[in-house]
Scaffold this motif. Structure first.
Motif, PDB file in Angstrom:
ATOM      1  N   ILE A   5       0.867  -1.178   0.000  1.00 25.84           N
ATOM      2  CA  ILE A   5       0.000   0.000   0.000  1.00 25.84           C
ATOM      3  C   ILE A   5       0.902   1.227   0.000  1.00 25.84           C
ATOM      4  CG2 ILE A   5      -1.670   1.345   1.347  1.00 25.84           C
ATOM      5  CD1 ILE A   5      -2.737  -1.323   2.438  1.00 25.84           C
ATOM      6  N   PRO A   6       0.688   2.169  -0.946  1.00 25.91           N
ATOM      7  CA  PRO A   6       1.569   3.335  -1.008  1.00 25.91           C
ATOM      8  C   PRO A   6       1.586   4.119   0.310  1.00 25.91           C
ATOM      9  CG  PRO A   6       0.178   3.229  -2.959  1.00 25.91           C
ATOM     10  CD  PRO A   6      -0.323   2.188  -2.000  1.00 25.91           C
ATOM     11  N   LYS A   7       2.793   4.425   0.751  1.00 25.59           N
ATOM     12  CA  LYS A   7       2.997   5.207   1.970  1.00 25.59           C
ATOM     13  C   LYS A   7       4.017   6.291   1.652  1.00 25.59           C
ATOM     14  CE  LYS A   7       2.440   1.076   4.854  1.00 25.59           C
ATOM     15  NZ  LYS A   7       2.308   0.076   3.843  1.00 25.59           N
ATOM     16  N   LYS A   8       3.995   7.370   2.419  1.00 28.49           N
ATOM     17  CA  LYS A   8       4.951   8.443   2.135  1.00 28.49           C
ATOM     18  C   LYS A   8       6.380   8.041   2.468  1.00 28.49           C
ATOM     19  CE  LYS A   8       4.740  11.099   6.417  1.00 28.49           C
ATOM     20  NZ  LYS A   8       4.494  12.394   6.993  1.00 28.49           N
ATOM     21  N   THR A   9       6.555   6.998   3.276  1.00 28.87           N
ATOM     22  CA  THR A   9       7.904   6.523   3.597  1.00 28.87           C
ATOM     23  C   THR A   9       8.445   5.563   2.548  1.00 28.87           C
ATOM     24  OG1 THR A   9       6.934   4.756   4.924  1.00 28.87           O
ATOM     25  CG2 THR A   9       7.593   6.774   6.085  1.00 28.87           C
TER      26      THR A   9
END
Length: 191
Positions: A133-137
């Motif tokens: 799942i896309p995460k900012k990290t």
């Protein structure tokens, strides 16, 4: 220890966006090479002049790629450590997908090796989907270890296969697995 860093690596180290790093470069605050590499000394000097970032030197010295191995048994880790220089990596071993997923959220590994045989197909796939799942990290690189279940159908469908950097069928070729981890880190960190 890295001698120079890409803009993306500096962004990950500081928790700031690439745009902020580029603004520092264009503004003449931070020096870089024509290949957009920022030397360690320049980075340390830049942050040392900013009182809120004095700890960056220690962080850079201890910043090793993080590898999380979920579900695999201890002997596998022993075999891997014989073939890889584990001093270059921070390695964690976790036995359950639930705890491994929670650890991945907090620890932010760069590579996650998931053992489908020990975790079970559904639990391991749920963890892989969660980690992608896309995460900012950023997303970790995933490597799957699996065993054919005797069906004529492939173990992974095309959508499932796309989640993984590499997949290895039991019995796992330890040399190839170690090489895949090292190669994924080279690609990710531009070593």
């Amino acid at each position: 220890m890295l001698d120079s860093f890409t803009v993306n690596q500096v962004s990950r180290l500081t928790g700031l966006s690439d745009g902020v790093i580029y603004a520092w470069i264009y503004g003449g605050l931070l020096d870089c090479t024509p290949q957009w590499l920022i030397k360690r000394e320049d980075l340390v000097c830049f942050f040392a002049s900013r009182s809120h970032m004095l700890t960056i030197e220690g962080y850079l010295q201890e910043n090793k790629p993080k590898v999380l191995v979920v579900g695999a048994h201890q002997p596998l880790l022993g075999y891997l450590s014989e073939r890889m220089d584990f001093r270059k990596y921070e390695v964690q071993l976790e036995t359950s997908a639930f705890v491994g997923g929670a650890l991945a959220n907090d620890w932010l590994p760069d590579c996650v090796v998931i053992d489908f045989v020990r975790l079970g197909r559904e639990e391991a796939l749920a963890m892989a989907r969660y980690l992608k799942i896309p995460k900012k990290t950023g997303q970790p690189i995933l490597i799957a270890l699996y065993e054919e279940d005797g069906n004529l159908e492939p173990y992974f469908g095309p959508a499932e296969e796309a989640l993984f950097y590499k997949t290895f069928k039991f019995p796992y070729p330890i040399e190839s697995l170690g090489e895949a981890i090292q190669t994924s880190m080279i690609e990710r960190f531009d070593w």
